[in-house]
Design an enzyme around this catalytic site. Structure first.
Site, short mmCIF file in Angstrom:
data_model
loop_
_atom_site.label_atom_id
_atom_site.label_comp_id
_atom_site.label_asym_id
_atom_site.label_seq_id
_atom_site.Cartn_x
_atom_site.Cartn_y
_atom_site.Cartn_z
N TYR A 74 0.81 -1.22 0.00
CA TYR A 74 0.00 0.00 0.00
C TYR A 74 0.85 1.27 0.00
CZ TYR A 74 -3.82 -3.18 1.29
OH TYR A 74 -4.74 -4.21 1.32
N LYS A 133 3.81 -15.39 2.54
CA LYS A 133 3.69 -16.17 1.30
C LYS A 133 5.11 -16.49 0.86
CE LYS A 133 1.10 -17.79 -2.07
NZ LYS A 133 0.24 -18.98 -1.86
N ASP A 191 -4.84 -6.75 6.26
CA ASP A 191 -6.07 -6.05 5.89
C ASP A 191 -7.19 -7.06 5.62
OD1 ASP A 191 -7.85 -4.15 5.05
OD2 ASP A 191 -6.81 -3.62 3.20
N ASP A 245 -10.40 -8.48 8.45
CA ASP A 245 -11.84 -8.40 8.14
C ASP A 245 -12.48 -9.79 8.21
OD1 ASP A 245 -11.83 -5.71 7.89
OD2 ASP A 245 -12.61 -5.65 5.84
N ASP A 264 -2.70 -18.19 2.36
CA ASP A 264 -3.88 -18.88 1.84
C ASP A 264 -4.38 -19.93 2.83
OD1 ASP A 264 -1.41 -19.94 1.23
OD2 ASP A 264 -1.95 -20.69 -0.75
#
Ligand code: NAD
Length: 361
Positions: free
Chosen positions: A146, A195, A251, A255, A227
């Site tokens: 980001y 990852k 992020d 959620d 994942d």
């Protein structure tokens, strides 16, 4: 102890829920012999209306001089409020980005707790939810994808977009240290999510996390691919304590973790820098649809205040007392409208604050 707290009531339900958090904090101060000094500042729409900008430099200075910041929520109805006709840098949310940057808040903490009494709101199958869960996502907030360089170009008539994901070892080390420190106050387990089978930034993340772990022999470290973590959160959330991860993964996972609790009005959060300073706020927004009706659930803000006691002031006993009061009130069957179920007693925002305050001590 003297607690110097800056409050940002903000917009929508913000002033109502912050008032209840103050009520509970005042009770904690009374019972445990502390003194609290509050200084309010304006942010978001409330600041735009008075100063024409979502956050003034003076307000930032006030926040910097405090030990911690307690915030309600900012923003209005994004389709009807005049605040959203302003340029993006003058809208309410710009105030939030500005304060996070000014205070160097690089670590975001989002606990996700399933309370026995609210298990019916959990969207997971009963065989999974019955184990309960109490986990915390620690997300890096100021680096990664980001904040990397980005561009969109046209090459040979074909549009191409590039985003860059960069982390240096210092950025990883400081968030890992926070993660391990916080795990020490909890169940002493860190799951570092990356990852590493594909990304160099993840391989560095994993290596630095292992280096930091050497200073915390009492904390267990495990690594998990992002994942797999997304699957495990719905398959077996009880296995987690602290999930430590970079900005974008955090992020998305935070959620997901919030959704599996099923109760938006119960979710606290904190953003910390490398001192004890932190900004504490509920995970939900300013709920303009219910503002001014005294029906909002103040518990997320009150639990954020408990996090403030624990992480900025090291007042673990006081934080435990607030969290125990929440469990007690739920057990006694009191509910605000958003978590109301049959056989329970519906109470207003201010009644919920009073019930919680009375149960501390
Ligand atoms: P929201 O979280 O404000 O509301 C979503 C739904 O949940 C609404 O129906 C609302 O009534 C309900 N809800 C939220 N909190 C509740 C509570 N404590 N008690 C009972 N019900 C509650 O999300 P939104 O509607 O998408 O956003 C509204 C405004 O909030 C927007 O301006 C948005 O930008 C802002 N926002 C601010 C923050 C922040 O300050 N950090 C975070 C998210 C959204």
């Amino acid at each position: 102890m003297k607690l110097n707290i800056t409050c940002i009531p903000g917009d929508g339900i913000g002033p109502e829920i912050v008032a209840e958090a103050k009520k509970v904090l005042d009770h904690v101060a009374l019972q445990f012999g502390h003194e609290i000094v509050y200084t309010d500042i304006l942010m978001g729409g409330a600041s735009i209306d008075v100063h024409g900008v979502p956050l003034t430099d003076e307000a930032i200075e006030t926040a910097k001089n405090a030990d911690a910041v307690l915030m309600g929520s900012i923003g209005g109805d994004t389709t009807t409020s005049p605040w959203y006709k302003l340029a993006p840098e003058l809208r309410p949310e710009a105030g939030l980005l500005k304060i996070r940057k000014a205070l160097n808040l690089f670590a975001n903490l989002r606990p996700a707790v399933l309370y026995d009494e609210l298990a019916a709101a959990c969207p997971l199958k009963e065989e999974i939810s019955k184990a309960g869960f109490d986990l915390l996502i620690m997300r890096e907030l100021t680096g990664g994808l980001y904040f990397g360089e980005r561009k969109t170009v046209t090459e040979n008539g074909v549009r191409k977009a590039v985003d860059t994901l960069t982390y240096n070892e210092e950025e990883i080390r400081r968030i890992a240290i926070k993660g391990f420190d916080i795990a020490r106050k909890r169940k002493k387990k860190v799951t570092s999510v990356d990852k590493a089978n594909v990304l160099d930034s993840s391989r560095l993340w994993r290596a630095v996390t292992e280096e930091v772990a050497k200073d915390y022999p009492d904390v267990t470290l495990e690594h998990m691919l992002v994942d797999n973590c997304a699957m495990q959160l719905v398959k077996d959330p009880a296995q987690f304590d602290v999930i430590l991860t970079e900005n974008m993964f955090g992020d998305i996972l935070s959620d997901e973790a919030s959704m599996v609790t099923g109760s938006i009005g119960m979710l606290a959060s904190a953003s910390l820098n490398d001192t004890k300073f932190g900004l504490y706020e509920p995970s939900h927004g300013s709920a303009p649809d219910i503002a001014g009706k005294n029906i909002a659930n103040p518990i997320a803000t009150i639990l954020s205040a408990a996090m403030m006691l624990r992480y900025s002031f090291d007042l673990d006993r006081e934080a435990d007392a607030v969290e125990a009061a929440v469990k007690q009130v739920l057990k006694e069957g009191y509910r605000t409208i958003d978590i109301m179920s049959e056989g329970c007693t519906q109470v207003s925002c201010s009644e919920m604050g009073s019930l919680l305050a009375e149960r501390i001590g």
